[in-house]
Design a protein around this motif. Structure first.
Motif, mmCIF file in Angstrom:
data_model
loop_
_atom_site.group_PDB
_atom_site.id
_atom_site.type_symbol
_atom_site.label_atom_id
_atom_site.label_comp_id
_atom_site.label_asym_id
_atom_site.label_seq_id
_atom_site.Cartn_x
_atom_site.Cartn_y
_atom_site.Cartn_z
ATOM 1 N N ILE A 1 -26.469 7.899 -8.036
ATOM 2 C CA ILE A 1 -25.082 7.726 -7.596
ATOM 3 C C ILE A 1 -24.580 9.005 -6.942
ATOM 4 N N ALA A 2 -24.945 10.163 -7.534
ATOM 5 C CA ALA A 2 -24.472 11.448 -7.001
ATOM 6 C C ALA A 2 -24.995 11.720 -5.600
ATOM 7 N N SER A 3 -26.118 11.112 -5.234
ATOM 8 C CA SER A 3 -26.696 11.348 -3.917
ATOM 9 C C SER A 3 -26.107 10.417 -2.853
ATOM 10 N N MET A 4 -25.216 9.505 -3.260
ATOM 11 C CA MET A 4 -24.628 8.543 -2.325
ATOM 12 C C MET A 4 -23.247 8.981 -1.893
ATOM 13 N N ARG A 5 -22.710 8.295 -0.907
ATOM 14 C CA ARG A 5 -21.388 8.612 -0.379
ATOM 15 C C ARG A 5 -20.403 7.499 -0.716
ATOM 16 N N ARG B 1 -16.620 15.285 -1.610
ATOM 17 C CA ARG B 1 -16.234 13.928 -1.999
ATOM 18 C C ARG B 1 -17.470 13.217 -2.537
ATOM 19 N N ARG B 2 -17.337 12.709 -3.757
ATOM 20 C CA ARG B 2 -18.490 12.088 -4.411
ATOM 21 C C ARG B 2 -18.282 10.594 -4.612
ATOM 22 N N VAL C 1 -22.354 -3.101 -6.099
ATOM 23 C CA VAL C 1 -21.125 -2.326 -6.287
ATOM 24 C C VAL C 1 -20.853 -1.500 -5.034
ATOM 25 N N THR C 2 -19.636 -1.592 -4.511
ATOM 26 C CA THR C 2 -19.206 -0.723 -3.423
ATOM 27 C C THR C 2 -18.583 0.519 -4.054
ATOM 28 N N LEU C 3 -19.246 1.632 -3.882
ATOM 29 C CA LEU C 3 -18.838 2.855 -4.567
ATOM 30 C C LEU C 3 -17.524 3.400 -4.024
ATOM 31 N N GLY C 4 -16.703 3.883 -4.938
ATOM 32 C CA GLY C 4 -15.439 4.487 -4.551
ATOM 33 C C GLY C 4 -15.594 5.973 -4.338
ATOM 34 N N ALA C 5 -14.477 6.632 -4.088
ATOM 35 C CA ALA C 5 -14.458 8.086 -3.906
ATOM 36 C C ALA C 5 -13.565 8.698 -4.965
ATOM 37 N N ARG C 6 -14.102 9.633 -5.694
ATOM 38 C CA ARG C 6 -13.305 10.263 -6.744
ATOM 39 C C ARG C 6 -12.036 10.871 -6.175
ATOM 40 N N GLY C 7 -12.136 11.545 -5.037
ATOM 41 C CA GLY C 7 -10.955 12.156 -4.438
ATOM 42 C C GLY C 7 -9.886 11.128 -4.103
ATOM 43 N N ASP C 8 -10.307 9.947 -3.558
ATOM 44 C CA ASP C 8 -9.351 8.908 -3.217
ATOM 45 C C ASP C 8 -8.619 8.422 -4.454
ATOM 46 N N MET C 9 -9.367 8.290 -5.576
ATOM 47 C CA MET C 9 -8.753 7.775 -6.793
ATOM 48 C C MET C 9 -7.748 8.766 -7.351
ATOM 49 N N GLN C 10 -8.050 10.043 -7.305
ATOM 50 C CA GLN C 10 -7.119 11.043 -7.791
ATOM 51 C C GLN C 10 -5.859 11.048 -6.922
ATOM 52 N N THR C 11 -6.046 10.877 -5.621
ATOM 53 C CA THR C 11 -4.899 10.838 -4.725
ATOM 54 C C THR C 11 -4.038 9.619 -5.018
ATOM 55 N N ALA C 12 -4.657 8.486 -5.266
ATOM 56 C CA ALA C 12 -3.902 7.276 -5.560
ATOM 57 C C ALA C 12 -3.078 7.448 -6.824
ATOM 58 N N GLU D 1 -27.855 21.309 1.033
ATOM 59 C CA GLU D 1 -27.434 20.972 2.395
ATOM 60 C C GLU D 1 -26.242 20.026 2.382
ATOM 61 N N ARG D 2 -26.320 18.995 1.540
ATOM 62 C CA ARG D 2 -25.237 18.001 1.485
ATOM 63 C C ARG D 2 -23.923 18.628 1.014
#
Length: 507
Positions: free
Chosen positions: A356-360, A290-291, A380-391, A277-278
């Motif tokens: 971690i995979a179940s979080m946003r 986005r993970r 820890v404030t989790l980041g977004a893999r997509g955001d890091m790749q974009t950066a 579903e997610r």
């Protein structure tokens, strides 16, 4: 050891318009509509043999219209044999014959999750397919388009041009119990066996598996797949089909089997409906997933450490913390031992990645850490893999990998410096070069290169390689998409030369 196989006919690979859910449990997919599952039924509370038999029949009758067969046409190059193969002249005249395209038909299953033609299946069912076709229960054939795929979870969403279809209702996989009855649907082994139904029980929950490097992509180090285990018969061709409870609700997507024969041996695995579903919701809404990103590498704590320091059985040792990533910003360090997440002690080190995979991205997670014998808690404030790749792309365009670890993921090789200690252990005459410690056999380029663990890289692209620092410098200077030579020294002292190609679009 039994092999783990994807349940797709022709494959032996292992080494979400309207509502996801039953009424009141729908997920918003496009801002205005939800998945409109309509397979849920109410079963009688009676428990006579006749009623039990009727329960299975009612589920099959309700769910089967939402089950589809998927045909994936994949084009592969097949080398034509030469007339000299197997003869004394092969060495002189046996050059490889011309390649000839060969179209192969893969067989898999799927389930309709929206009445407007959105279908969920496994990513490995449709990966690399040139053409996709879908057959519904009534025999109607449709061409299908890919809405989005997610290698990490092995899920994909397809779309066919149809409306008014019956869509599956979603159940809550978190409420499953071991021993609960489930039914598996799909097209096992042969297209003529479409919409087959098998029954079994939930054999186990929370079977954890770390995905391949290829599925992880770059250096995440925190990703884990979580499976439902069932003894309902799952065979090649069942991949992507639904696993449902006796209320006709989807609780999983059939994905793989464990087998010593390549066929059913009573051990099948399904992706929980909560994950489905997610992921499906994000694929339909955004086209990608986005993970949450922690930014560490970790492994299991040795048994001696667990026993001597009375740590939880699933404690995880942090082997690397990525500079500037969430874990580093929170203060975690290599060598820390993570013993609990959100206050819950780890029973299996893979539970860390599964949580971690179940979080946003943006979620906060509490980690209990043992550092030098002292217990500390980090938020820890989790980041977004997509955001890091974009950066990365914004700061350096399509630049080279920024660390040895990301470079190694890029190439499909695990590397380390040849220190004096390593040289002594391996019996090397010199303590220079870069040692290959592991290779990613899922990477076709590496698989065909002849590179193996224990080889020492001493030259690349015409430059001498003395350590990881020079390796990275030389690799950065290679133009993306270009081929380059690599010279290695085998454990027996002989030199081996191969050629690799730097992937395009690094960063």
């Amino acid at each position: 050891m039994a092999g783990l196989l994807f349940a797709t006919a022709g494959a032996n690979l292992f080494g979400a318009g309207d509502a996801v859910g039953t009424p009141g449990q729908a997920a918003n997919l496009n801002g205005s509509a939800t998945l409109d599952g309509s397979t849920a039924i109410e079963q009688s509370a009676n428990s006579t043999p006749s009623d039990f038999e009727t329960a299975f029949s009612r589920v099959a009758e309700s769910v089967n219209p939402a089950v589809v067969q998927i045909r994936a046409a994949k084009v592969v190059d097949r080398r034509m044999p030469t007339p000299f193969e197997g003869t004394p002249f092969e060495e002189f005249f046996g050059q490889p014959g011309p390649s000839q395209p060969d179209v192969r038909q893969g067989l898999g299953s799927g389930v309709i999750v929206r009445s407007d033609g959105h279908i969920v299946t496994n990513n490995h069912v449709i990966q690399d397919a040139e053409r996709l076709s879908v057959r519904t229960l009534d025999g109607t054939q449709y061409d299908a388009e890919v809405v989005g795929t997610d290698q990490f979870s092995d899920l994909a969403v397809l779309k066919i041009d149809a409306s008014g279809l019956k869509a599956v209702s979603f159940g809550n996989s978190d409420q499953l119990d071991v021993g609960q009855w489930v039914l598996a649907f799909g097209s096992p082994l042969d297209p003529k066996l479409n919409n087959s139904v098998t029954a079994g029980i939930v054999s186990a929950l929370g079977r954890l598996r770390s995905p391949s490097r290829r599925a992880r992509g770059s250096n995440q180090g925190a990703g884990v797949n979580n499976f439902i285990q069932t003894d309902a018969a799952i065979n090649p061709g069942n991949s992507g089909g639904p696993l449902v409870n006796l209320q006709g609700q989807l609780v999983g997507i059939n994905t793989a089997i464990a087998s010593r024969t390549g066929g059913y041996q009573g051990i099948g695995f399904a992706i929980p409906s909560g994950t489905v579903e997610r992921v499906a919701t994000q694929l339909v809404e955004e086209g990608n997933v986005r993970r949450a990103y922690l930014g560490i590498r970790y492994g299991p704590a040795p048994e001696s450490l667990i026993q001597n320091e009375d740590l939880p059985q699933g404690s995880a040792v942090v082997s690397q913390v990525e500079t500037g990533d969430p874990a580093a910003e929170a203060g975690l360090e290599a060598g820390d031992i993570i013993t609990a997440i959100e206050g819950e002690p780890l029973d299996n080190y893979l539970e860390l990645g599964n949580n971690i995979a179940s979080m946003r991205p943006g979620d906060e997670v509490s980690l209990r850490v043992n550092r030098d014998g002292e217990t500390r808690t980090f938020t820890v404030t989790l980041g977004a893999r997509g955001d890091m790749q974009t950066a990365d792309a914004e700061s350096g365009g399509e630049g080279p990998p920024s660390s040895p670890e990301s470079l190694q993921e890029d190439l499909g090789l695990q590397l380390r410096d040849v220190t004096p200690q390593v040289a002594r252990q391996l019996g090397l005459e010199q303590d220079q070069g870069v040692l290959i410690t592991d290779v990613d056999q899922s990477n076709p380029m590496i698989r065909d290169s002849g590179l193996q663990p224990r080889q020492v890289i001493f030259e690349m692209a015409g430059q001498r390689i003395s350590d990881m620092e020079t390796f990275m410098k030389v690799y950065r200077d290679i133009e993306s998409g270009s081929a380059f030579r690599m010279a290695v020294r085998n454990p027996d002292g002989y030199v081996f030369v191969t050629s690799l190609q730097k992937p395009s679009g690094n960063g």
